[in-house]
Write a protein that holds these residues in place. Sequence first.
Motif, PDB file in Angstrom:
ATOM      1  N   PRO A 132       0.840  -1.213   0.000  1.00 34.71           N
ATOM      2  CA  PRO A 132       0.000   0.000   0.000  1.00 34.71           C
ATOM      3  C   PRO A 132       0.870   1.256   0.000  1.00 34.71           C
ATOM      4  CG  PRO A 132      -0.717  -1.559   1.688  1.00 34.71           C
ATOM      5  CD  PRO A 132       0.622  -2.027   1.208  1.00 34.71           C
ATOM      6  N   THR A 133       0.380   2.298  -0.644  1.00 35.80           N
ATOM      7  CA  THR A 133       1.107   3.555  -0.687  1.00 35.80           C
ATOM      8  C   THR A 133       0.119   4.702  -0.827  1.00 35.80           C
ATOM      9  OG1 THR A 133       2.735   4.868  -1.905  1.00 35.80           O
ATOM     10  CG2 THR A 133       1.403   3.351  -3.185  1.00 35.80           C
ATOM     11  N   SER A 134       0.512   5.849  -0.328  1.00 34.39           N
ATOM     12  CA  SER A 134      -0.322   7.043  -0.473  1.00 34.39           C
ATOM     13  C   SER A 134      -0.019   7.766  -1.783  1.00 34.39           C
ATOM     14  CB  SER A 134      -0.095   7.995   0.705  1.00 34.39           C
ATOM     15  OG  SER A 134       1.274   8.382   0.772  1.00 34.39           O
ATOM     16  N   GLU A 135       1.041   7.317  -2.460  1.00 30.59           N
ATOM     17  CA  GLU A 135       1.415   7.954  -3.730  1.00 30.59           C
ATOM     18  C   GLU A 135       0.383   7.624  -4.798  1.00 30.59           C
ATOM     19  OE1 GLU A 135       5.221   8.221  -6.831  1.00 30.59           O
ATOM     20  OE2 GLU A 135       5.306   6.956  -5.047  1.00 30.59           O
ATOM     21  N   ARG A 136       0.097   8.591  -5.623  1.00 26.37           N
ATOM     22  CA  ARG A 136      -0.858   8.399  -6.706  1.00 26.37           C
ATOM     23  C   ARG A 136      -0.201   8.704  -8.043  1.00 26.37           C
ATOM     24  NH1 ARG A 136      -2.759   5.828  -3.517  1.00 26.37           N
ATOM     25  NH2 ARG A 136      -4.802   5.945  -2.502  1.00 26.37           N
ATOM     26  N   ILE A 137      -0.792   8.183  -9.090  1.00 23.05           N
ATOM     27  CA  ILE A 137      -0.285   8.442 -10.439  1.00 23.05           C
ATOM     28  C   ILE A 137      -0.389   9.931 -10.730  1.00 23.05           C
ATOM     29  CG2 ILE A 137      -0.731   8.034 -12.892  1.00 23.05           C
ATOM     30  CD1 ILE A 137      -1.664   5.226 -12.136  1.00 23.05           C
ATOM     31  N   ASP A 138       0.664  10.480 -11.295  1.00 21.97           N
ATOM     32  CA  ASP A 138       0.689  11.902 -11.644  1.00 21.97           C
ATOM     33  C   ASP A 138      -0.121  12.109 -12.926  1.00 21.97           C
ATOM     34  OD1 ASP A 138       1.266  14.515 -12.376  1.00 21.97           O
ATOM     35  OD2 ASP A 138       3.330  14.425 -11.635  1.00 21.97           O
ATOM     36  N   LEU A 139      -1.376  12.472 -12.765  1.00 18.87           N
ATOM     37  CA  LEU A 139      -2.269  12.624 -13.919  1.00 18.87           C
ATOM     38  C   LEU A 139      -1.845  13.775 -14.821  1.00 18.87           C
ATOM     39  CD1 LEU A 139      -5.739  11.982 -12.246  1.00 18.87           C
ATOM     40  CD2 LEU A 139      -4.276  10.371 -13.478  1.00 18.87           C
ATOM     41  N   GLU A 140      -1.225  14.786 -14.244  1.00 20.40           N
ATOM     42  CA  GLU A 140      -0.776  15.918 -15.053  1.00 20.40           C
ATOM     43  C   GLU A 140       0.294  15.486 -16.048  1.00 20.40           C
ATOM     44  OE1 GLU A 140      -2.251  18.849 -15.193  1.00 20.40           O
ATOM     45  OE2 GLU A 140      -3.671  17.964 -13.762  1.00 20.40           O
ATOM     46  N   LYS A 141       1.167  14.588 -15.612  1.00 18.59           N
ATOM     47  CA  LYS A 141       2.193  14.089 -16.527  1.00 18.59           C
ATOM     48  C   LYS A 141       1.563  13.261 -17.644  1.00 18.59           C
ATOM     49  CE  LYS A 141       6.275  14.096 -13.553  1.00 18.59           C
ATOM     50  NZ  LYS A 141       7.382  13.288 -12.985  1.00 18.59           N
ATOM     51  N   LEU A 142       0.494  12.539 -17.289  1.00 20.79           N
ATOM     52  CA  LEU A 142      -0.176  11.737 -18.309  1.00 20.79           C
ATOM     53  C   LEU A 142      -0.879  12.618 -19.343  1.00 20.79           C
ATOM     54  CD1 LEU A 142      -1.763   8.725 -16.390  1.00 20.79           C
ATOM     55  CD2 LEU A 142       0.097   8.677 -18.039  1.00 20.79           C
ATOM     56  N   LYS A 143      -1.296  13.802 -18.919  1.00 14.31           N
ATOM     57  CA  LYS A 143      -1.983  14.718 -19.833  1.00 14.31           C
ATOM     58  C   LYS A 143      -1.022  15.422 -20.777  1.00 14.31           C
ATOM     59  CE  LYS A 143      -5.731  15.747 -16.570  1.00 14.31           C
ATOM     60  NZ  LYS A 143      -6.348  16.809 -15.721  1.00 14.31           N
ATOM     61  N   ALA A 144       0.268  15.409 -20.430  1.00 18.12           N
ATOM     62  CA  ALA A 144       1.263  16.104 -21.268  1.00 18.12           C
ATOM     63  C   ALA A 144       1.319  15.475 -22.654  1.00 18.12           C
ATOM     64  CB  ALA A 144       2.624  16.053 -20.592  1.00 18.12           C
ATOM     65  N   ARG A 145       1.500  16.297 -23.647  1.00 17.52           N
ATOM     66  CA  ARG A 145       1.579  15.810 -25.031  1.00 17.52           C
ATOM     67  C   ARG A 145       2.974  15.226 -25.290  1.00 17.52           C
ATOM     68  NH1 ARG A 145      -2.429  17.326 -28.517  1.00 17.52           N
ATOM     69  NH2 ARG A 145      -3.983  18.803 -27.720  1.00 17.52           N
ATOM     70  N   GLU A 146       3.054  13.928 -25.247  1.00 18.03           N
ATOM     71  CA  GLU A 146       4.313  13.232 -25.513  1.00 18.03           C
ATOM     72  C   GLU A 146       4.137  12.286 -26.686  1.00 18.03           C
ATOM     73  OE1 GLU A 146       7.361  12.071 -22.382  1.00 18.03           O
ATOM     74  OE2 GLU A 146       5.469  11.755 -21.317  1.00 18.03           O
ATOM     75  N   GLN A 147       5.220  12.030 -27.364  1.00 16.66           N
ATOM     76  CA  GLN A 147       5.175  11.072 -28.459  1.00 16.66           C
ATOM     77  C   GLN A 147       4.836   9.685 -27.912  1.00 16.66           C
ATOM     78  OE1 GLN A 147       8.953  10.398 -30.289  1.00 16.66           O
ATOM     79  NE2 GLN A 147       8.176   8.922 -31.786  1.00 16.66           N
ATOM     80  N   ILE A 148       3.894   9.018 -28.548  1.00 14.16           N
ATOM     81  CA  ILE A 148       3.557   7.644 -28.176  1.00 14.16           C
ATOM     82  C   ILE A 148       4.402   6.709 -29.041  1.00 14.16           C
ATOM     83  CG2 ILE A 148       1.749   5.901 -28.071  1.00 14.16           C
ATOM     84  CD1 ILE A 148      -0.261   8.111 -27.549  1.00 14.16           C
ATOM     85  N   MET A 149       5.342   6.053 -28.385  1.00 14.41           N
ATOM     86  CA  MET A 149       6.284   5.193 -29.101  1.00 14.41           C
ATOM     87  C   MET A 149       5.726   3.799 -29.356  1.00 14.41           C
ATOM     88  SD  MET A 149       9.531   6.405 -26.791  1.00 14.41           S
ATOM     89  CE  MET A 149      10.718   5.363 -27.628  1.00 14.41           C
TER      90      MET A 149
END
Length: 216
Positions: A132-149
């Motif tokens: 268990p962890t209190s850390e969550r996925i950084d949704l802002e990073k997921l929203k960033a426009r990055e190349q999908i390899m």
Amino acid sequence: MSTISHGFKSSKQDFTFGPWKVTSAKTHIMKSKDIEQLAEEMHMPSLPEMLFGDNVLRIQHTDGFGIEFNAIDALKRVNNLQDSVQVACAQEWQESRADSEHKDVVKRYDWTYTTDYKGTLLGEDLQIKVSPTSERIDLEKLKAREQIMFFEDVLLFEDELHDHGVSMISVKIRVMPTSFFVLLRFFLRVDGVLIRINDTRLYHEASKAHLPSNIL
């Protein structure tokens, strides 16, 4: 990119992301005799109409540990002792399915194939440690426009519940230059009754040694 539609085309793809190897395999629906044998082994009177027993998404580290997603392990998490949704169409569905498969006795089980499957850990001597962890996925990073390899969408099973809705589970992955994201989704719709979604999300940044996950 290879494509597949209802199991009539097969594809296997590998992609390397640092020390990780991503493998996706998609092939035909399991044959009827294999489904019947599997149903007996799992003590279930029926299995999903479209069961892709050889489909898999695997993410494995060079050290041997990793995680994969496959239909058989997902079905092992289905309650094969009782119904999860008690509605009028449940008995009708089971009796209809039983007739079509020449069953003499209709055994109670979860006819919606609801599963809380979150993946299968890989590795004999070394495995991913789940805690268990209190850390969550950084949704802002997921929203960033990055190349999908690399992107893949793998269907594990699907059933139309004898025209009363749909039950399905699939897993998607997208790999960006600095991270990868996995979404495993079980989706259930029983017409006029309910909608249920079980999501497991995994996110890994190349600069970190762990994979935060959200389970909904």
